[in-house]
Design a protein around this motif. Structure first.
Motif, PDB file in Angstrom:
ATOM      1  N   ALA A   1      74.189 -12.916  -3.315  1.00  9.26           N
ATOM      2  CA  ALA A   1      73.820 -14.326  -3.403  1.00  9.26           C
ATOM      3  C   ALA A   1      74.793 -15.242  -2.648  1.00  9.26           C
ATOM      4  CB  ALA A   1      73.769 -14.752  -4.869  1.00  9.26           C
ATOM      5  N   HIS A   2      75.922 -14.724  -2.244  1.00 10.06           N
ATOM      6  CA  HIS A   2      76.927 -15.575  -1.592  1.00 10.06           C
ATOM      7  C   HIS A   2      76.587 -15.820  -0.128  1.00 10.06           C
ATOM      8  CE1 HIS A   2      80.731 -17.245  -0.277  1.00 10.06           C
ATOM      9  NE2 HIS A   2      80.954 -17.497  -1.560  1.00 10.06           N
ATOM     10  N   GLU A   3      76.733 -17.049   0.303  1.00 10.93           N
ATOM     11  CA  GLU A   3      76.387 -17.442   1.681  1.00 10.93           C
ATOM     12  C   GLU A   3      77.177 -16.679   2.732  1.00 10.93           C
ATOM     13  OE1 GLU A   3      78.845 -21.405   2.534  1.00 10.93           O
ATOM     14  OE2 GLU A   3      77.825 -21.435   0.593  1.00 10.93           O
ATOM     15  N   ARG A   4      78.434 -16.359   2.456  1.00 17.82           N
ATOM     16  CA  ARG A   4      79.240 -15.631   3.456  1.00 17.82           C
ATOM     17  C   ARG A   4      78.650 -14.261   3.747  1.00 17.82           C
ATOM     18  NH1 ARG A   4      84.240 -17.663   5.752  1.00 17.82           N
ATOM     19  NH2 ARG A   4      84.790 -19.435   4.484  1.00 17.82           N
ATOM     20  N   LEU A   5      78.251 -13.566   2.693  1.00 13.05           N
ATOM     21  CA  LEU A   5      77.688 -12.232   2.887  1.00 13.05           C
ATOM     22  C   LEU A   5      76.311 -12.324   3.532  1.00 13.05           C
ATOM     23  CD1 LEU A   5      78.866  -9.372   1.886  1.00 13.05           C
ATOM     24  CD2 LEU A   5      76.782  -9.371   0.554  1.00 13.05           C
ATOM     25  N   ALA A   6      75.523 -13.296   3.108  1.00 11.53           N
ATOM     26  CA  ALA A   6      74.174 -13.457   3.654  1.00 11.53           C
ATOM     27  C   ALA A   6      74.194 -13.756   5.154  1.00 11.53           C
ATOM     28  CB  ALA A   6      73.441 -14.567   2.907  1.00 11.53           C
ATOM     29  N   SER A   7      75.194 -14.490   5.609  1.00 15.58           N
ATOM     30  CA  SER A   7      75.242 -14.880   7.017  1.00 15.58           C
ATOM     31  C   SER A   7      76.034 -13.911   7.898  1.00 15.58           C
ATOM     32  CB  SER A   7      75.820 -16.291   7.152  1.00 15.58           C
ATOM     33  OG  SER A   7      77.174 -16.299   6.729  1.00 15.58           O
ATOM     34  N   ALA A   8      76.673 -12.935   7.313  1.00 14.75           N
ATOM     35  CA  ALA A   8      77.490 -12.004   8.100  1.00 14.75           C
ATOM     36  C   ALA A   8      76.618 -11.073   8.939  1.00 14.75           C
ATOM     37  CB  ALA A   8      78.387 -11.180   7.190  1.00 14.75           C
ATOM     38  N   VAL A   9      76.933 -10.969  10.218  1.00 18.26           N
ATOM     39  CA  VAL A   9      76.230 -10.039  11.102  1.00 18.26           C
ATOM     40  C   VAL A   9      76.608  -8.611  10.742  1.00 18.26           C
ATOM     41  CG1 VAL A   9      75.959  -9.306  13.503  1.00 18.26           C
ATOM     42  CG2 VAL A   9      76.111 -11.744  12.947  1.00 18.26           C
ATOM     43  N   ILE A  10      77.901  -8.382  10.553  1.00 13.45           N
ATOM     44  CA  ILE A  10      78.414  -7.067  10.160  1.00 13.45           C
ATOM     45  C   ILE A  10      79.286  -7.254   8.930  1.00 13.45           C
ATOM     46  CG2 ILE A  10      79.845  -5.081  10.814  1.00 13.45           C
ATOM     47  CD1 ILE A  10      79.174  -5.676  13.742  1.00 13.45           C
ATOM     48  N   VAL A  11      79.103  -6.380   7.945  1.00 13.90           N
ATOM     49  CA  VAL A  11      79.916  -6.381   6.731  1.00 13.90           C
ATOM     50  C   VAL A  11      80.744  -5.099   6.729  1.00 13.90           C
ATOM     51  CG1 VAL A  11      79.892  -6.312   4.209  1.00 13.90           C
ATOM     52  CG2 VAL A  11      78.204  -7.711   5.442  1.00 13.90           C
ATOM     53  N   ALA A  12      82.050  -5.240   6.645  1.00 18.03           N
ATOM     54  CA  ALA A  12      82.928  -4.081   6.501  1.00 18.03           C
ATOM     55  C   ALA A  12      83.111  -3.845   5.002  1.00 18.03           C
ATOM     56  CB  ALA A  12      84.272  -4.331   7.176  1.00 18.03           C
ATOM     57  N   SER A  13      82.954  -2.617   4.584  1.00 17.54           N
ATOM     58  CA  SER A  13      83.066  -2.285   3.173  1.00 17.54           C
ATOM     59  C   SER A  13      83.822  -0.965   3.049  1.00 17.54           C
ATOM     60  CB  SER A  13      81.676  -2.209   2.540  1.00 17.54           C
ATOM     61  OG  SER A  13      81.748  -2.016   1.140  1.00 17.54           O
ATOM     62  N   TYR A  14      83.655  -0.297   1.936  1.00 20.24           N
ATOM     63  CA  TYR A  14      84.295   1.005   1.737  1.00 20.24           C
ATOM     64  C   TYR A  14      83.359   1.877   0.918  1.00 20.24           C
ATOM     65  CZ  TYR A  14      85.455  -0.821  -2.921  1.00 20.24           C
ATOM     66  OH  TYR A  14      85.391  -1.355  -4.193  1.00 20.24           O
ATOM     67  N   ILE A  15      83.479   3.166   1.090  1.00 25.35           N
ATOM     68  CA  ILE A  15      82.730   4.105   0.274  1.00 25.35           C
ATOM     69  C   ILE A  15      83.608   4.391  -0.937  1.00 25.35           C
ATOM     70  CG2 ILE A  15      81.724   6.412   0.133  1.00 25.35           C
ATOM     71  CD1 ILE A  15      81.276   6.260   3.171  1.00 25.35           C
ATOM     72  N   SER A  16      83.151   3.921  -2.089  1.00 26.00           N
ATOM     73  CA  SER A  16      83.976   4.036  -3.291  1.00 26.00           C
ATOM     74  C   SER A  16      84.084   5.488  -3.751  1.00 26.00           C
ATOM     75  CB  SER A  16      83.392   3.167  -4.407  1.00 26.00           C
ATOM     76  OG  SER A  16      82.048   3.508  -4.656  1.00 26.00           O
ATOM     77  N   TYR A  17      85.200   5.766  -4.385  1.00 25.79           N
ATOM     78  CA  TYR A  17      85.396   7.073  -5.003  1.00 25.79           C
ATOM     79  C   TYR A  17      86.324   6.905  -6.190  1.00 25.79           C
ATOM     80  CZ  TYR A  17      89.998   7.561  -2.769  1.00 25.79           C
ATOM     81  OH  TYR A  17      91.300   7.378  -2.379  1.00 25.79           O
ATOM     82  N   GLY A  18      86.302   7.899  -7.064  1.00 31.12           N
ATOM     83  CA  GLY A  18      87.148   7.824  -8.250  1.00 31.12           C
ATOM     84  C   GLY A  18      86.773   6.627  -9.115  1.00 31.12           C
ATOM     85  N   ASP A  19      87.777   5.866  -9.527  1.00 34.33           N
ATOM     86  CA  ASP A  19      87.529   4.730 -10.418  1.00 34.33           C
ATOM     87  C   ASP A  19      87.527   3.383  -9.695  1.00 34.33           C
ATOM     88  OD1 ASP A  19      90.243   4.554  -9.913  1.00 34.33           O
ATOM     89  OD2 ASP A  19      90.848   5.006 -11.959  1.00 34.33           O
ATOM     90  N   GLU A  20      87.277   3.405  -8.382  1.00 33.41           N
ATOM     91  CA  GLU A  20      87.101   2.156  -7.644  1.00 33.41           C
ATOM     92  C   GLU A  20      85.779   1.503  -8.051  1.00 33.41           C
ATOM     93  OE1 GLU A  20      89.347   3.032  -3.427  1.00 33.41           O
ATOM     94  OE2 GLU A  20      87.241   3.612  -3.603  1.00 33.41           O
ATOM     95  N   VAL A  21      85.686   0.188  -7.867  1.00 30.38           N
ATOM     96  CA  VAL A  21      84.426  -0.501  -8.125  1.00 30.38           C
ATOM     97  C   VAL A  21      83.374   0.112  -7.193  1.00 30.38           C
ATOM     98  CG1 VAL A  21      83.217  -2.712  -8.053  1.00 30.38           C
ATOM     99  CG2 VAL A  21      85.600  -2.620  -8.845  1.00 30.38           C
TER     100      VAL A  21
END
Length: 188
Positions: free
Chosen positions: A35-55
């Protein structure tokens, strides 16, 4: 300024807190981010593949579509992270895929400049923008190379504190998102 001892002690204590807070699904985080405008307008989103007890991030990636998401592919200790398209990474933690040579092609300069948001993992985050990572410095180096990107940490509510010990090389977060509180803009 904090010493290495301060960070070591904090990591140990906060890892225990993070582990006890883990749940396998976090719909509040996904809906707040989408729902956040920053994420909605981003052309590319850098993220991470979670593992263990990460969110967990799998539901976020599915909602965004893998063609918009890049994930880190770390090299040997002390080297910088490279970013690769999520749809080109084997379905396992990125650090495992990278060690096995299964990470996809790295992004280049123009693509890196198009990263609008970085979703950042950590052991803990602070409302003043501080982040406590694993201690290798990979994310701090990668984040400092993306000054245009809005940086948001994913944290369990139990590991969001007011202040964390930081050093000059630590990159501050613009916001933190937790399952209960949603997106919180930092004081930085």
């Amino acid at each position: 300024m904090a010493t290495a001892w301060d960070k070591t002690e904090a990591r140990s204590r906060l890892r225990r807190m993070r582990s006890s807070a883990y749940v396998p699904a976090v719909p509040g985080v996904v809906s707040a981010l989408l729902a956040h405008e920053r994420l909605a307008s981003a052309v590319i989103v850098a993220s991470y593949i979670s593992y263990g007890d990460e969110v967990p991030t799998a539901a976020l990636h599915a909602a965004l579509g893998t063609q918009r998401v890049v994930v880190p592919a770390p090299g040997p200790r002390g080297c910088d992270l490279t970013w690769t398209w999520l749809d080109s990474v084997a379905p396992q933690p990125a650090h495992v895929a990278a060690r096995r040579g299964e990470a996809g092609a790295a992004l280049r300069g123009g693509e890196l400049a198009s990263i609008g948001v970085v979703v950042v993992p950590g052991i803990a985050f602070a409302t003043d923008g501080g982040r406590l990572g694993q201690g290798g410095g990979w994310y701090d180096r990668a984040l400092s190379a993306l000054p245009q990107a809005w940086k948001i940490g994913l944290s369990w509510d139990a590991t969001l504190v007011e202040h964390l010990p930081t050093q000059a090389h630590d990159v501050a977060m613009d916001a933190v998102c937790t399952p209960e509180r949603g997106i919180i803009l930092t004081d930085r």
